[in-house]
Design a protein around this motif. Structure first.
Motif, mmCIF file in Angstrom:
data_model
loop_
_atom_site.group_PDB
_atom_site.id
_atom_site.type_symbol
_atom_site.label_atom_id
_atom_site.label_comp_id
_atom_site.label_asym_id
_atom_site.label_seq_id
_atom_site.Cartn_x
_atom_site.Cartn_y
_atom_site.Cartn_z
ATOM 1 N N UNK A 1 0.804 -1.217 0.000
ATOM 2 C CA UNK A 1 0.000 0.000 0.000
ATOM 3 C C UNK A 1 0.839 1.271 0.000
ATOM 4 N N UNK A 2 2.038 1.188 0.532
ATOM 5 C CA UNK A 2 2.881 2.376 0.628
ATOM 6 C C UNK A 2 3.635 2.621 -0.674
ATOM 7 N N UNK A 3 3.950 3.891 -0.928
ATOM 8 C CA UNK A 3 4.738 4.288 -2.090
ATOM 9 C C UNK A 3 6.167 4.582 -1.647
ATOM 10 N N UNK A 4 7.134 4.004 -2.348
ATOM 11 C CA UNK A 4 8.544 4.219 -2.016
ATOM 12 C C UNK A 4 9.119 5.325 -2.887
ATOM 13 N N UNK A 5 9.612 6.373 -2.242
ATOM 14 C CA UNK A 5 10.296 7.476 -2.927
ATOM 15 C C UNK A 5 11.786 7.353 -2.617
ATOM 16 N N UNK A 6 12.534 6.807 -3.559
ATOM 17 C CA UNK A 6 13.959 6.499 -3.362
ATOM 18 C C UNK A 6 14.795 7.700 -3.779
ATOM 19 N N UNK A 7 15.429 8.333 -2.814
ATOM 20 C CA UNK A 7 16.244 9.512 -3.080
ATOM 21 C C UNK A 7 17.698 9.294 -2.663
ATOM 22 N N UNK A 8 18.123 8.059 -2.711
ATOM 23 C CA UNK A 8 19.494 7.730 -2.312
ATOM 24 C C UNK A 8 20.456 8.184 -3.397
ATOM 25 N N UNK B 1 -1.898 6.553 10.222
ATOM 26 C CA UNK B 1 -1.526 5.534 11.211
ATOM 27 C C UNK B 1 -0.139 4.959 10.955
ATOM 28 N N UNK B 2 0.772 5.801 10.500
ATOM 29 C CA UNK B 2 2.173 5.368 10.422
ATOM 30 C C UNK B 2 2.613 4.983 11.834
ATOM 31 N N UNK B 3 3.219 3.838 11.954
ATOM 32 C CA UNK B 3 3.526 3.364 13.307
ATOM 33 C C UNK B 3 4.604 2.284 13.279
ATOM 34 N N UNK B 4 5.126 2.009 14.456
ATOM 35 C CA UNK B 4 6.025 0.888 14.671
ATOM 36 C C UNK B 4 5.453 0.047 15.801
ATOM 37 N N UNK C 1 16.815 -0.492 6.757
ATOM 38 C CA UNK C 1 16.149 0.758 7.110
ATOM 39 C C UNK C 1 15.043 1.084 6.115
ATOM 40 N N UNK C 2 15.309 0.893 4.829
ATOM 41 C CA UNK C 2 14.301 1.180 3.807
ATOM 42 C C UNK C 2 13.103 0.257 3.958
ATOM 43 N N UNK C 3 13.350 -1.021 4.167
ATOM 44 C CA UNK C 3 12.258 -1.972 4.317
ATOM 45 C C UNK C 3 11.402 -1.632 5.538
ATOM 46 N N UNK C 4 12.033 -1.317 6.654
ATOM 47 C CA UNK C 4 11.294 -0.999 7.868
ATOM 48 C C UNK C 4 10.539 0.321 7.736
ATOM 49 N N UNK C 5 11.059 1.245 6.938
ATOM 50 C CA UNK C 5 10.346 2.501 6.697
ATOM 51 C C UNK C 5 9.044 2.234 5.953
ATOM 52 N N UNK C 6 9.111 1.408 4.932
ATOM 53 C CA UNK C 6 7.892 1.040 4.192
ATOM 54 C C UNK C 6 6.940 0.262 5.093
ATOM 55 N N UNK C 7 7.482 -0.647 5.909
ATOM 56 C CA UNK C 7 6.650 -1.474 6.782
ATOM 57 C C UNK C 7 5.929 -0.652 7.842
ATOM 58 N N UNK C 8 6.409 0.553 8.109
ATOM 59 C CA UNK C 8 5.751 1.423 9.095
ATOM 60 C C UNK C 8 4.473 2.040 8.551
ATOM 61 N N UNK C 9 4.112 1.724 7.303
ATOM 62 C CA UNK C 9 2.920 2.284 6.657
ATOM 63 C C UNK C 9 1.965 1.165 6.235
#
Length: 221
Positions: free
Chosen positions: A105-112, A163-166, A128-136
Motif C-alpha cells: 500500500x505504501x509508495x517508495x520514494x527512493x532519493x538515495x 496511522x504510520x507506526x512501529x 532501514x528502507x524496508x522498515x520505513x515502508x513497513x511502518x505504513x
C-alpha cells in the motif's frame, strides 16, 4: 530526535547462537509463504480434477517464484554477506528493496544518492528502507534518502501516512533492547538494523509521532 544507540558497551540483548536462531527463524518464516504457494500450485497442476484451474496454478507458481527470488536476493544483503560483491550501487540496493515492497500500500520514494556502499552500509540501508515502508501498513509515502556530511553517511527513512507506526517489538529492537513480550519475528529485523549500525561505529536515531516515523542511521562514510 532521540539517540537510541548506547554510547557505552552493554551486554547484548541477543548474540551468538541465540541471535543466529532468531535470524534463521525470521528467514524461514519469510520463505514459507511463497514456497508453500509454489507447492500448492504444483499440486493443482498434478490434480486431474482441477485442470480448469491450470492457468491460475501457473500464475500462482510464477508469482510465488518471483517473490521467493526477491526474498533470497534481499536476505543475502540484509542479513548476511554471502555475495562476491564488496560494494553495492544505489541502483542495486533499490532493486532489492522494491522487489520486497512492490504491491504494497505504501509508495517508495527512493532519493538515495548515486554511489557505492560498503557491505555494512548496504545492510543498514536495505533494512532501514524496508522498515520505513513497513511502518505504513495502511499506505502513505516512504522516503528513503542518503547524504554525506562531516565524514558521516546519513541514511534517512521518513514514513508519512495514516496511522504510520512501529509495533512495540520493533521499537524495542530499534533501541537495542531485549524483547520482553510480543513476537520475536517482529523484533529481530529492527534489532538487526540497530546491531549493524552499532557494530559499524554508527548511531541509530528514531522519532515516532502521530502519522510520522523517522529513522536515521549515521555511519562512517
Amino acid at each position: 530526535m532521540t539517540d537510541v544507540a548506547p554510547s557505552a558497551p552493554e551486554p547484548m540483548p541477543a548474540e551468538g547462537t541465540e541471535l543466529a536462531t532468531l535470524v534463521a527463524a525470521k528467514l524461514c518464516h519469510d520463505f514459507i509463504s511463497p514456497s508453500g504457494a509454489i507447492v500448492s500450485g504444483l499440486d493443482l497442476l498434478n490434480d486431474p480434477t482441477a485442470q480448469d484451474m491450470r492457468d491460475d496454478a501457473l500464475g500462482l507458481i510464477a508469482q510465488s517464484a518471483q517473490k521467493m527470488v526477491a526474498l533470497v536476493h534481499f536476505a543475502r544483503v540484509a542479513f548476511g554477506a554471502a555475495t562476491t560483491s564488496e560494494r553495492f550501487t544505489a541502483r542495486e540496493l533499490k532493486d532489492l528493496v522494491t522487489g520486497m515492497t512492490d504491491g504494497g500500500r505504501a509508495t517508495l520514494d527512493w532519493r538515495v544518492a548515486e554511489g557505492d556502499f560498503s557491505k555494512p552500509q548496504a545492510r543498514a540501508l536495505v533494512n532501514l528502507a524496508y522498515l520505513t515502508v513497513a511502518a505504513l501498513p495502511l499506505g502513505g509515502e516512504a522516503v528513503v534518502q542518503s547524504r554525506v556530511e562531516d565524514g558521516r553517511l546519513h541514511l534517512e527513512g521518513f514514513a508519512v501516512g495514516a496511522r504510520a507506526r512501529l509495533k512495540p517489538e520493533a521499537l524495542a529492537g530499534l533501541k537495542g533492547e531485549r524483547l520482553t513480550e510480543g513476537l520475536a519475528g517482529q523484533w529481530i529485523q529492527p534489532y538487526w538494523l540497530w546491531l549493524t549500525v552499532r557494530e559499524a561505529g554508527g548511531e541509530l536515531h528514531l522519532e515516532v509521532e502521530d502519522g510520522r516515523v523517522v529513522m536515521v542511521a549515521r555511519m562512517p562514510a
